[in-house]
Write a protein that holds these residues in place. Structure first.
Motif, PDB file in Angstrom:
ATOM      1  N   ARG A  86       0.750  -1.215  -0.046  1.00  0.00           N
ATOM      2  CA  ARG A  86       0.072   0.068  -0.033  1.00  0.00           C
ATOM      3  C   ARG A  86       0.813   1.226   0.037  1.00  0.00           C
ATOM      4  O   ARG A  86       1.752   1.575   1.020  1.00  0.00           O
ATOM      5  N   LEU A 121       1.020   5.466  -0.568  1.00  0.00           N
ATOM      6  CA  LEU A 121       0.636   6.828  -0.354  1.00  0.00           C
ATOM      7  C   LEU A 121       1.219   8.011  -0.979  1.00  0.00           C
ATOM      8  O   LEU A 121       2.448   8.136  -0.569  1.00  0.00           O
ATOM      9  N   THR A 139      -3.085   5.252  -3.112  1.00  0.00           N
ATOM     10  CA  THR A 139      -3.650   6.332  -2.511  1.00  0.00           C
ATOM     11  C   THR A 139      -3.083   7.596  -2.815  1.00  0.00           C
ATOM     12  O   THR A 139      -1.744   7.909  -2.683  1.00  0.00           O
ATOM     13  N   ARG A 196      -7.503  10.230  -9.991  1.00  0.00           N
ATOM     14  CA  ARG A 196      -8.176   8.957  -9.985  1.00  0.00           C
ATOM     15  C   ARG A 196      -7.960   8.336 -11.569  1.00  0.00           C
ATOM     16  O   ARG A 196      -7.794   7.226 -11.871  1.00  0.00           O
ATOM     17  N   ALA A 215      -5.158   5.844  -9.651  1.00  0.00           N
ATOM     18  CA  ALA A 215      -5.066   5.674  -8.090  1.00  0.00           C
ATOM     19  C   ALA A 215      -6.294   4.952  -7.673  1.00  0.00           C
ATOM     20  O   ALA A 215      -7.423   5.207  -8.027  1.00  0.00           O
ATOM     21  N   ASP A 216      -6.104   4.012  -6.704  1.00  0.00           N
ATOM     22  CA  ASP A 216      -7.260   3.129  -6.232  1.00  0.00           C
ATOM     23  C   ASP A 216      -8.094   4.124  -5.347  1.00  0.00           C
ATOM     24  O   ASP A 216      -9.250   3.613  -5.109  1.00  0.00           O
ATOM     25  N   GLU A 217      -7.277   5.026  -4.601  1.00  0.00           N
ATOM     26  CA  GLU A 217      -8.259   5.928  -3.583  1.00  0.00           C
ATOM     27  C   GLU A 217      -7.455   7.349  -3.708  1.00  0.00           C
ATOM     28  O   GLU A 217      -6.350   7.322  -3.812  1.00  0.00           O
ATOM     29  N   VAL A 265      -7.510  10.858  -1.698  1.00  0.00           N
ATOM     30  CA  VAL A 265      -7.909  11.983  -0.442  1.00  0.00           C
ATOM     31  C   VAL A 265      -7.910  13.042  -0.826  1.00  0.00           C
ATOM     32  O   VAL A 265      -6.978  13.715  -1.408  1.00  0.00           O
ATOM     33  N   PHE A 310      -5.094  13.016   6.070  1.00  0.00           N
ATOM     34  CA  PHE A 310      -5.018  11.261   5.884  1.00  0.00           C
ATOM     35  C   PHE A 310      -4.170  10.817   7.036  1.00  0.00           C
ATOM     36  O   PHE A 310      -4.117   9.548   7.446  1.00  0.00           O
ATOM     37  N   ARG A 363      -5.776   4.509   8.697  1.00  0.00           N
ATOM     38  CA  ARG A 363      -5.250   3.820   7.410  1.00  0.00           C
ATOM     39  C   ARG A 363      -3.726   3.887   7.756  1.00  0.00           C
ATOM     40  O   ARG A 363      -3.413   4.521   7.979  1.00  0.00           O
ATOM     41  N   TYR A 374      -0.194   2.318   5.680  1.00  0.00           N
ATOM     42  CA  TYR A 374       0.721   2.397   4.507  1.00  0.00           C
ATOM     43  C   TYR A 374       2.055   1.582   4.670  1.00  0.00           C
ATOM     44  O   TYR A 374       2.838   2.037   5.433  1.00  0.00           O
TER      45      TYR A 374
END
Length: 328
Positions: free
Chosen positions: A152, A154, A178, A190, A194-196, A198, A205, A210, A212
């Motif tokens: 993961r 960010l 993210t 997006r 990007a999967d997510e 913010v 964040f 969450r 990472y």
């Protein structure tokens, strides 16, 4: 040839458009007819000689006056001549690279090891958007961050020059990504894969719970302890930069993050693209990804050569989505 020359530190209008002699390539250099370049924070930090603390450093911009007369860290163009020790390039070749200086001119001498053949599917403008920003993202993720498939990741500052490349590269490396950005750039980030996403104006964040494996910190919007809250126990924070400042920042942000990391299990590492000595190999890696369709430069604005000061002024505002490029 025409070039923008920096004789003293100052705002964008300190750059003087003037005629200077066309440079002659050294034995290990290539003379490039520059067709496009880009502007970025690296350029305006050197232009202003800021932060002031950097002037005291051995490899800094110069204490009282600039060491670099012609700025411009990215070039894309055509080979005009090569030094006697250069192999692999010849006049007429289309190239791109990161000479770290000299791009704000019609011709630039670039060490052969800092150049690579231009990706066939990119224009000169698109190619000029790639080198420094994409190399920074590559080194931050692959080398400093040691990213692996399934991790993961960010990206803090996902909509800027480095960030737009970082989101795409992290996806290409198989990570779950993210991106953190402002409201107007949510859809852009997006669209890059990007999967997510913010929205930093609506959510912090560092306090959403969450975790990472890797944080690529481009924006420098939080202090070290905040980043450690979002990292896994063995996670890494790769620091690219920090908030701009006249005296200390972003140097202070980077040094503080590195110093405090000595007392915790997570890693904090600095991404140093300027000091990298393997740019040709890395440019070839980027070219492969570009020609495979997995990496595409995002261009916010285009300027003609004569408007480089205006391009720098816009870049300095800090609102560019992707890269700001200049046609020479």
């Amino acid at each position: 040839m025409k070039a923008f020359v920096l004789r003293s530190y100052g705002p964008p209008d300190a750059l003087e458009l003037t005629e200077i002699e066309t440079p002659v390539p050294a034995d290990d250099e290539v003379l490039v007819r520059v067709r496009a370049t880009s502007v970025q924070p690296y350029d305006w930090h050197l232009m202003r000689g800021e932060p002031y603390i950097a002037r005291l450093m051995g490899k800094g911009p110069g204490l009282r006056r600039p060491k670099i007369a012609v700025l411009g860290a990215d070039v894309a163009g055509r080979v005009e001549a090569v030094g006697r020790d250069v192999t692999g390039f010849r006049p007429g070749d289309e190239v791109f690279g990161m000479p770290k200086r000299g791009g704000f001119a019609e011709y630039a001498c670039v060490r052969a090891e800092e150049l690579a053949p231009k990706p066939e599917n990119l224009s000169y403008e698109q190619a000029a958007a790639v080198p420094l920003a994409a190399l920074t993202a590559l080194l931050g993720l692959r080398d400093a961050g040691r990213v692996r498939p399934g991790q993961r990741v960010l990206v803090n500052g996902a909509s800027g020059g480095v960030g737009t490349f970082a989101v795409q590269l992290a996806k290409a490396f198989g990570a779950e990504v993210t991106g953190v950005c402002g409201t107007r750039n949510v859809e852009l980030v997006r669209s890059l894969g990007a999967d997510e996403v913010v929205d930093r104006t609506a959510e912090d964040f560092t306090r959403n719970g969450r975790r990472y494996d890797l944080v690529l910190d481009i924006a420098g919007s939080h202090a070290g302890p905040a980043y450690r809250r979002v990292l896994t126990r063995t996670g890494t924070c790769a620091v690219v930069g920090g908030p701009a400042g006249r005296w200390v920042q972003p140097v202070g942000h980077v040094l503080w993050a590195l110093a405090t990391s000595a007392f915790v299990p997570q890693r904090t590492v600095l991404v140093d693209v300027v000091g990298c000595t393997d740019n040709r190999r890395n440019l070839l890696t980027l070219t492969e990804l570009i020609e495979d369709g997995r990496l595409t430069p995002v261009i916010d604005r285009r300027y003609p050569f004569e408007d480089i000061p205006a391009a720098l002024a816009y870049q300095e505002e800090g609102h560019a989505s992707g890269k700001v490029v200049v046609t020479v």
